[in-house]
Design a protein around this motif. Structure first.
Motif, mmCIF file in Angstrom:
data_model
loop_
_atom_site.group_PDB
_atom_site.id
_atom_site.type_symbol
_atom_site.label_atom_id
_atom_site.label_comp_id
_atom_site.label_asym_id
_atom_site.label_seq_id
_atom_site.Cartn_x
_atom_site.Cartn_y
_atom_site.Cartn_z
ATOM 1 N N GLY A 36 0.819 -1.207 0.000
ATOM 2 C CA GLY A 36 0.000 0.000 0.000
ATOM 3 C C GLY A 36 0.855 1.260 0.000
ATOM 4 N N ALA A 37 0.168 2.388 -0.146
ATOM 5 C CA ALA A 37 0.855 3.679 -0.255
ATOM 6 C C ALA A 37 1.680 3.986 0.981
ATOM 7 C CB ALA A 37 -0.168 4.780 -0.509
ATOM 8 N N LEU A 69 9.259 3.492 2.644
ATOM 9 C CA LEU A 69 10.460 3.081 1.905
ATOM 10 C C LEU A 69 10.999 4.205 1.025
ATOM 11 C CD1 LEU A 69 9.244 -0.474 0.819
ATOM 12 C CD2 LEU A 69 11.048 0.016 2.483
ATOM 13 N N GLY A 70 10.391 5.367 1.127
ATOM 14 C CA GLY A 70 10.833 6.507 0.326
ATOM 15 C C GLY A 70 10.384 6.426 -1.117
ATOM 16 N N LEU A 71 9.315 5.679 -1.377
ATOM 17 C CA LEU A 71 8.804 5.492 -2.734
ATOM 18 C C LEU A 71 7.367 5.984 -2.826
ATOM 19 C CD1 LEU A 71 10.036 1.817 -3.251
ATOM 20 C CD2 LEU A 71 11.091 3.852 -4.219
ATOM 21 N N GLY A 72 6.901 6.179 -4.020
ATOM 22 C CA GLY A 72 5.515 6.505 -4.280
ATOM 23 C C GLY A 72 5.007 5.664 -5.430
ATOM 24 N N PRO A 73 3.694 5.657 -5.638
ATOM 25 C CA PRO A 73 3.152 4.845 -6.740
ATOM 26 C C PRO A 73 3.721 5.211 -8.096
ATOM 27 C CG PRO A 73 1.392 5.625 -5.297
ATOM 28 C CD PRO A 73 2.639 6.341 -4.865
ATOM 29 N N GLU A 74 4.162 6.457 -8.259
ATOM 30 C CA GLU A 74 4.672 6.903 -9.559
ATOM 31 C C GLU A 74 6.199 6.865 -9.655
ATOM 32 O OE1 GLU A 74 2.540 7.332 -11.958
ATOM 33 O OE2 GLU A 74 1.016 6.850 -10.461
ATOM 34 N N THR A 75 6.871 6.375 -8.625
ATOM 35 C CA THR A 75 8.333 6.258 -8.691
ATOM 36 C C THR A 75 8.718 5.335 -9.836
ATOM 37 O OG1 THR A 75 8.497 6.533 -6.288
ATOM 38 C CG2 THR A 75 10.403 5.590 -7.425
ATOM 39 N N ARG A 76 9.780 5.697 -10.529
ATOM 40 C CA ARG A 76 10.241 4.886 -11.659
ATOM 41 C C ARG A 76 11.633 4.343 -11.363
ATOM 42 N NH1 ARG A 76 5.821 5.011 -12.098
ATOM 43 N NH2 ARG A 76 4.470 6.200 -13.518
ATOM 44 N N PHE A 77 11.823 3.065 -11.704
ATOM 45 C CA PHE A 77 13.133 2.451 -11.487
ATOM 46 C C PHE A 77 14.154 3.019 -12.464
ATOM 47 C CE2 PHE A 77 16.266 -0.860 -12.633
ATOM 48 C CZ PHE A 77 16.869 -1.025 -11.395
ATOM 49 N N ARG A 78 15.360 3.286 -11.938
ATOM 50 C CA ARG A 78 16.487 3.690 -12.773
ATOM 51 C C ARG A 78 17.657 2.751 -12.494
ATOM 52 N NH1 ARG A 78 17.597 10.006 -11.968
ATOM 53 N NH2 ARG A 78 19.498 9.270 -13.039
ATOM 54 N N ARG A 129 15.653 -1.908 -4.798
ATOM 55 C CA ARG A 129 16.232 -3.035 -4.057
ATOM 56 C C ARG A 129 15.664 -3.071 -2.646
ATOM 57 N NH1 ARG A 129 21.041 -5.583 -5.619
ATOM 58 N NH2 ARG A 129 21.605 -5.800 -3.430
ATOM 59 N N GLY A 130 15.528 -1.893 -2.072
ATOM 60 C CA GLY A 130 14.951 -1.816 -0.729
ATOM 61 C C GLY A 130 13.521 -2.329 -0.704
ATOM 62 N N LEU A 131 12.746 -2.014 -1.744
ATOM 63 C CA LEU A 131 11.374 -2.513 -1.827
ATOM 64 C C LEU A 131 11.356 -4.040 -1.875
ATOM 65 C CD1 LEU A 131 8.306 -2.330 -2.402
ATOM 66 C CD2 LEU A 131 8.884 -2.024 -4.822
ATOM 67 N N LEU A 132 12.211 -4.622 -2.711
ATOM 68 C CA LEU A 132 12.233 -6.082 -2.844
ATOM 69 C C LEU A 132 12.648 -6.755 -1.536
ATOM 70 C CD1 LEU A 132 13.858 -6.415 -6.392
ATOM 71 C CD2 LEU A 132 11.445 -6.710 -5.800
ATOM 72 N N LYS A 133 13.621 -6.170 -0.856
ATOM 73 C CA LYS A 133 14.049 -6.751 0.428
ATOM 74 C C LYS A 133 12.937 -6.648 1.466
ATOM 75 C CE LYS A 133 19.015 -5.829 -0.072
ATOM 76 N NZ LYS A 133 20.176 -5.076 0.473
ATOM 77 N N ALA A 134 12.266 -5.503 1.491
ATOM 78 C CA ALA A 134 11.184 -5.332 2.467
ATOM 79 C C ALA A 134 10.011 -6.266 2.177
ATOM 80 C CB ALA A 134 10.710 -3.875 2.440
#
Length: 612
Positions: free
Chosen positions: A365-366, A372-381, A389-394
């Motif tokens: 969820g949001a 994690l310092g991310l938002g729904p519109e964050t784009r991977f670079r 990577r932090g999202l995947l670990k969490a």
């Protein structure tokens, strides 16, 4: 031989040419209307052979008779017959004269008869010119056949009867002792014998010199027929490969020009059938007990094996899976972090939800994303991987939950396919570096021991492929041992073309779910519009199957040897030079790669083309 008298004929009962004449024949109605007599060239006009070069028939004959150098000897005999003709001051040769000039050919009469019969077998009506032939007859025009050929008139009469065509007068050089090609004397004879002035004779033929130049030189009206899908001549190819390149000639009305079906018939079908022939030979040699055609690349191969070559292979199955599905099935808490590079591969521009959707994991969820310092519109670079990577670990336990489900599903799927521990199996994939096989073998550890060999359409000469070859049994139809380094590199650069040709009309399988009736595949439709890509894949696949049925029928009738690489070469050539991207149908394909697809960008198939 009795010939039909030269006279106006009653309207034909079969298939006069429709009112809509194709563009390349548009001038013919008026020419036929004005003509007092219509003359048709025979070979490559009224009738055609499904061969890239007419002399490839000599290779077929040599192959069937076990005479390795027959083509060269047959050409030498024909040259000898011409020398005898000149010495005897005659105007043409015939088949008997050719075989009298063979040097030391055992049982020459039997070989001559075999050539006669072979030409009857492989010379077939050209559908569009037979329609013109019938249309001229339907208009009441006198019609004749005028041909330079060493076969005599009874051969032509028998062939026309065989195909239900009305008899017409025949002006054949071997019977008339004069030709079109040398001085046009056969045209003079035609006019004199029929009583039709030359300027009122329309001759239709394909040869620019003998049919057009000589006809006009002798005062006839000439129409240059150009076969729309005549394949270019290709020297040094096998009979099976020649047939593959030219088979479209006899199926022009079934296969719409410019269509994906045509592309499947001419390029994809030969490549898939050649690959299947190669697989059959490798499986016999390696003692394979079961073949696993991995989705999606194995879909057309499995259909072809079932419908066209059911006797050629050991038991086989369509294995639902992919590198994604197998990698997830191999993932455990102990090796999770080592799989992070894979989970982030090809992810440029993807949002958190899109990144996880690729492995069928629900996004957090949001509020979790915010933490994690991310938002729904964050784009991977790729140059800033740490946030994702932090999202995947969490989210590792949610990912591992799907991994466990895939592991259970894969085992159940293998059991449903009837596989047994210890079996020697072949995993069939298009290519290119063995990553899918490596993932499959990793997933099998502790699950079901199988002796796995990888069979590939093409393996690159890359460091990764060489490393895996040292660790696992892997072989390919196309690779460093079968094509030049430059061609192999160019094929690999255009690999997406082969992937689309072999793609199934369903989405990639990324996992499994248990169902009361068995395992259900989890598919990834991607995150961007694909504009009917599955219908395109079906059309391409049906063209490939059409080709395989027709080609297999011919090879069985003629007893031709398999030539896997020769059949694959038309597709490989288009891949190597990038010309596949010029096809109008392929230019409509977008977002084919589900793994990299995103609502934030569009990738056209032709964006992957690499030109020399």
């Amino acid at each position: 031989m009795s010939e039909a008298p030269l006279a106006a004929r009653p309207p034909a009962q079969q298939d006069p040419l429709p009112a809509a004449w194709p563009d390349h024949l548009r001038a013919l109605p008026a020419l036929i209307e004005a003509a007092g007599l219509v003359s048709f060239d025979f070979f490559d006009t009224l009738f055609i052979r499904p061969l890239a070069d007419a002399e490839d028939a000599f290779d077929i004959l040599g192959e069937s008779r076990g005479i390795a150098d027959f083509r060269a000897r047959r050409r030498a005999a024909q040259a000898g017959a011409f020398r005898v003709m000149q010495q005897e001051k005659r105007g043409e040769i015939d088949l008997d004269g050719i075989y009298r000039c063979f040097d030391g050919l055992p049982d020459a009469a039997a070989v001559r008869d075999a050539e006669y019969a072979l030409e009857q077998e492989i010379t077939l009506p050209n559908p569009e010119m037979i329609a013109v032939f019938r249309a001229a007859l339907a208009q009441g025009k006198p019609v004749v056949v005028t041909s330079d050929m060493y076969l005599r008139a009874p051969w032509f009469t028998a062939l026309m009867r065989r195909h239900g065509l009305p008899e017409v007068p025949l002006f054949i050089s071997a019977d008339r002792d004069c030709t079109k090609r040398d001085f046009g004397a056969l045209f003079d004879l035609l006019s004199a014998e029929t009583g039709v002035p030359k300027e009122r004779i329309l001759h239709i033929g394909d040869n620019a010199a003998s049919d057009i130049g000589k006809a006009r030189e002798r005062g006839l009206v000439a129409f240059h027929y150009r076969e729309p899908r005549l394949p270019p001549r290709c020297k040094g190819i096998s009979p099976a490969a020649s047939l593959a390149r030219a088979l479209i000639r006899n199926h022009q009305q079934e296969v719409p020009p410019g269509s994906l079906r045509e592309l499947g018939f001419q390029k994809g079908g030969p490549a898939a059938l050649g690959f299947l022939d190669w697989i059959a030979g490798a499986a016999r040699r390696d003692g394979i007990e079961h073949i696993l055609f991995v989705s999606r690349d194995g879909h057309i191969l499995r259909r072809m094996a079932e419908q066209v070559r059911p006797e050629a292979l050991p038991p086989s199955s369509y294995l639902l899976g992919s590198r994604v599905a197998f990698t997830l099935a191999a993932m455990t808490p102990a090796n999770f972090e080592s799989h992070l590079p894979f989970l982030l591969s090809g992810a440029d521009g993807l949002s958190p939800a899109e990144l996880l959707a690729r492995i069928d994991v629900p996004a957090p969820g949001a509020s979790v994303l915010r933490d994690l310092g991310l938002g729904p519109e964050t784009r991977f670079r790729h140059d800033q991987p740490e946030p994702m990577r932090g999202l995947l670990k969490a989210w590792r336990w949610e990912i591992l939950k799907i991994a466990r489900r895939n592991r259970r599903g894969l085992l159940r799927h293998l059991l449903e396919l009837g596989l047994r521990p210890g079996q020697r199996v072949a995993l069939v994939d298009v290519g290119w570096n063995g990553t899918t096989q490596e993932a499959f073998v990793a997933a099998l550890r502790g699950l079901m021991p199988l002796d796995v060999t990888g069979y590939y359409f093409c393996l690159a000469d890359s460091e990764d492929a060489r490393r895996r070859r040292a660790l696992m049994p892997m072989e390919s139809l196309v690779g460093p041992d079968s094509v030049s380094p430059g061609m192999l590199a160019a094929i690999h650069a255009n690999r997406v073309a082969a992937e689309f040709f072999f793609s199934a009309p369903h989405d990639p399988v990324i996992g499994y779910r248990d169902d009361a009736g068995g395992v259900v595949a989890v598919e990834d439709p991607g995150r961007a519009p694909t504009d009917g890509i599955q219908a395109m894949a079906r059309e391409l696949e049906e063209g490939m199957l059409d080709f395989a049925r027709h080609h297999t029928g011919w090879t069985r009738r003629l007893g031709l040897r398999a030539d896997p690489l020769g059949l694959a070469m038309p597709l490989l050539e288009e891949m190597a030079d990038g010309s596949w991207a010029d096809h109008s149908g392929l230019r409509l394909v977008r977002n084919f790669d589900s793994w990299a697809s995103s609502a934030n960008h569009t990738m056209w198939l032709t964006d992957y083309a690499a030109r020399p």
